[in-house]
Design an enzyme around this catalytic site. Structure first.
Site, short mmCIF file in Angstrom:
data_model
loop_
_atom_site.label_atom_id
_atom_site.label_comp_id
_atom_site.label_asym_id
_atom_site.label_seq_id
_atom_site.Cartn_x
_atom_site.Cartn_y
_atom_site.Cartn_z
N ASP A 127 0.85 -1.19 0.00
CA ASP A 127 0.00 0.00 0.00
C ASP A 127 0.90 1.24 0.00
O ASP A 127 2.10 1.17 0.26
CB ASP A 127 -0.96 -0.01 1.19
CG ASP A 127 -2.19 0.85 0.93
OD1 ASP A 127 -2.16 1.70 0.03
OD2 ASP A 127 -3.20 0.69 1.65
N GLU A 180 -10.59 7.00 4.27
CA GLU A 180 -9.57 6.40 5.16
C GLU A 180 -9.63 6.99 6.57
O GLU A 180 -10.70 7.22 7.11
CB GLU A 180 -8.18 6.52 4.52
CG GLU A 180 -8.13 5.78 3.18
CD GLU A 180 -6.72 5.69 2.61
OE1 GLU A 180 -5.81 5.30 3.34
OE2 GLU A 180 -6.55 5.98 1.41
C1 BGC Z 1 -5.15 3.07 0.34
C2 BGC Z 1 -5.39 2.08 -0.75
C3 BGC Z 1 -5.20 2.71 -2.10
C4 BGC Z 1 -3.83 3.35 -2.16
C5 BGC Z 1 -3.54 4.02 -3.46
C6 BGC Z 1 -3.88 3.83 0.15
O1 BGC Z 1 -3.80 4.87 1.06
O2 BGC Z 1 -5.12 2.41 1.57
O3 BGC Z 1 -6.68 1.54 -0.64
O4 BGC Z 1 -5.38 1.76 -3.09
O5 BGC Z 1 -3.73 4.31 -1.14
O6 BGC Z 1 -4.21 5.21 -3.59
C1 BGC Z 2 -3.05 9.77 -1.56
C2 BGC Z 2 -3.95 8.58 -1.40
C3 BGC Z 2 -3.38 7.70 -0.38
C4 BGC Z 2 -3.10 8.45 0.91
C5 BGC Z 2 -2.45 7.58 1.92
C6 BGC Z 2 -2.86 10.46 -0.24
O1 BGC Z 2 -2.04 11.56 -0.36
O2 BGC Z 2 -3.55 10.63 -2.51
O3 BGC Z 2 -4.11 7.87 -2.59
O4 BGC Z 2 -4.26 6.65 -0.18
O5 BGC Z 2 -2.31 9.58 0.69
O6 BGC Z 2 -2.09 8.22 3.09
#
Ligand code: BGC
Ligand code: BGC
Length: 605
Positions: A295, A494
């Site tokens: 991830d 998230e």
């Molecule tokens: C998320 C994932 C996602 C990835 C890419 C992460 O923060 O947990 O679900 O696919 O970012 O954007």
């Molecule tokens: C990104 C997301 C990612 C996240 C994780 C963001 O800055 O755009 O895709 O899931 O950070 O912390």
């Protein structure tokens, strides 16, 4: 004679199926041969490049794809090209691909995106309900069809790979990602996750419209203590397998080509470095043959420095590492490449591990026919957001609405004389879509072009003589025949969605109260990513419908409200009475939620 025909037919069928089997086996062994040959021609730099996935905004220069042999590019939430139309995305894809094809071995890059409820980063794309709403449909066939449409909308932008399905089993509504989970029930999650894989990948990855699926987040992401995002899941092995594993078993049955590891820990150990989970369980025991991706900066959370993060994680079985401008190093990908090379030269990461990772990645690229078909099929670009596609999303919406209360006011009449609409979600496409819509965290208001808010949908549904009035604040119901109150959570994604208090905003409660005082009968429609505590509110209204985060097709909600569709949606989660009851899940001892798992009214009784 009849008997002869019968025997002949049986023989014939057996031959066909043998042939088919041979065909698939031949294809497989052909690919294995190609992978072996290509691998034997690759330098260590070229191999490590394949294992490197860089966010498009993290590139110092897109030409670095060529310079470092980068095997994969991604767009995280909100990492968008300047032009976010489907055409802009397709051009962006083709630009990155052109650099990959300039490398010595011309290995195409594979591009991944969080298309988690439609190709949701693209302006004008069709946004489908988030998974929790799809869970309420319980309709695997429909979800497969929806995923096929989503695949077409992804293919239209060149992109090859969706970071979906999320097969998390959300066990605690405090979790900000509850809406990314189909259900608290592992069986329902596994059935709908499988349907998503089948829709995205279709029959064969070599189909030009097949999109590589990614089951995520392995493993136990929905089971963390207190529903904390990226938290710690404290359960024994048996429970981990019983609740959180079925989604992966089914996804693998459907040949899912990739799996993403979870930020979370299992009994205090970060999954990103857990060899038992990634290698022993996923690859060996479950026989997963695709590749494993980390991830977003997930390896950075392992104890130690960046170099030791890489060592632990690759040795645990990680095949590709997702690299943004991470917290430990800016320009992480150069660092990653250098460190991994050193680790191999120092003998800390065995060459056999590198070869396994690269073979898995190349196998998927060959299976997807990327070598022969590296660029966007522009004919599909025009189809993004089409009426045909919207129809399927609307069907998903109407099947997802769960009717929780109805004193008989519903269905509303289309020729009602006057109708008042109010609430924070009534004319707010951003709240209707939720997080992961254009931006990572979603956005208030007109988040994208296309799409229909509930206010617009109502206006298009009622008779031409109906007087429709609207104000967001709840003042103005008096004198109308009915009112529709659309309350909504603000968009989030998230950890920003984690909360210890799942309630409506003061503004939305005030709106309900003022409509109640006007004595106009009203239905409440809730837009939310999870069950909200409504125990004190539900008595006030005449009807209550949970519409989850339906996406761009508001007409699916009016289909239910005005009786064009007799509701079939059933709760995919238990609806708690109060915060103290959380976590509450079907099968618990002393189970007494406000509404049980599976609850949902219709108009028939
Ligand atoms: C998320 C994932 C996602 C990835 C890419 C992460 O923060 O947990 O679900 O696919 O970012 O954007
Ligand atoms: C990104 C997301 C990612 C996240 C994780 C963001 O800055 O755009 O895709 O899931 O950070 O912390």
């Amino acid at each position: 004679m009849k008997k002869q025909i019968f025997i002949f037919s049986v023989l014939f069928l057996a031959l066909i199926s043998l042939n088919f089997k041979n065909d698939t086996n031949n294809k497989k062994s052909n690919i294995d041969k190609k992978v072996k040959k290509l691998l034997s021609e690759m330098t260590l730099d070229e191999k490590i490049g394949q294992m490197t996935q860089v966010d498009m905004l993290a590139f110092a220069d897109p030409q670095d794809v060529e310079k470092y042999f980068i095997g994969s590019v991604l767009s995280g939430g909100g990492s968008d090209p300047k032009d976010i139309t489907a055409k802009g995305w397709a051009d962006n894809y083709d630009m990155f691909q052109s650099f990959a094809l300039k490398t010595r071995l011309k290995i195409p890059m594979i591009y991944g995106i969080d298309a988690v409820h439609g190709n949701n980063n693209i302006d004008g794309a069709v946004v489908f309900p988030h998974n929790i709403g799809l869970g309420a449909t319980k309709n695997a066939k429909l979800i497969k069809e929806a995923s096929r449409i989503i695949a077409l909308e992804i293919a239209g932008t060149g992109v090859d790979w969706a970071f979906a399905p999320c097969v998390a089993v959300g066990r605690n509504e405090k979790w900000g990602r509850t809406y990314e989970s189909f259900s608290e029930d592992p069986t329902l999650v596994s059935i709908l996750g499988k349907a998503t894989v089948e829709g995205l990948q279709t029959k064969s990855l070599s189909d030009p419209t097949a999109i590589l699926a990614c089951a995520k987040h392995f493993l136990g992401d929905g089971g963390t203590t207190n529903g904390k995002d990226q938290g710690n899941t404290v359960v024994d092995n048996e429970t981990l397998r019983k609740i959180h594993l079925p989604g992966y078993i089914k996804a693998i049955e459907a040949n899912v080509g990739s799996v993403m590891v979870s930020y979370s820990s299992w009994n205090g150990v970060k999954n990103h470095g857990n060899k038992y989970l990634i290698t022993d369980l996923l690859k060996k025991e479950l026989g997963f043959k695709g590749f494993v991706v980390s991830d977003w900066a997930g390896i950075d959370q392992l104890p130690g420095n960046f170099k030791s993060d890489i060592e632990q994680s690759i040795n645990a079985g990680m095949d590709m590492v997702m690299i943004p401008n991470g917290p430990k190093q800016p320009n992480n990908y150069v660092e990653f490449i250098n460190d991994l090379k050193e680790l191999v030269n120092e003998g800390k990461v065995p060459m056999s591990r590198i070869d396994d990772a690269v073979s898995r990645i190349l196998k998927i690229k060959f299976a997807m026919n990327l070598f022969n078909n590296p660029y966007t099929d522009k004919a599909l670009t025009k189809e993004v957001g089409s009426q045909e596609h919207r129809k399927v999303a609307r069907q998903c919406v109407k099947e997802s609405v769960v009717l929780l209360k109805n004193d008989g006011i519903l269905p509303l009449k289309k020729d009602v004389k006057s109708l008042y609409i109010t609430g924070s979600g009534a004319d707010n496409l951003g709240r209707q879509c939720g997080g992961w819509t254009i931006e990572w965290q979603g956005k208030e208001g007109t988040v994208m072009s296309g799409g229909t808010t509930l206010l617009q949908a109502v206006k298009e549904t009622v008779s031409k003589d109906t007087r429709v009035t609207y104000s967001a604040d709840g003042n103005g119901a008096a004198g109308s025949e009915f009112a529709i109150v659309v309350v909504a959570e603000k968009p989030y994604a998230e950890m920003f969605g984690d909360t210890s208090n799942i309630v409506l905003s003061k503004e939305d409660i005030a709106v309900i109260n003022s409509v109640k005082e006007s004595k106009v009968p009203f239905v409440v429609v809730l837009y939310s990513g999870r069950p909200v505590i409504i125990t004190d509110l539900i008595d006030k209204c005449n009807a209550f419908a949970a519409a989850w985060l339906p996406g761009t097709e508001g007409k699916g909600v009016t289909d239910v409200l005005f009786g064009d569709y007799n509701p079939t949606g059933k709760l995919p989660v238990s609806w708690p009475k109060n915060m103290e009851q959380i976590p509450i899940n079907v099968g618990d001892k002393d189970y007494s939620p406000l509404f049980p798992f599976g609850f949902g009214l219709n108009y028939t009784k």
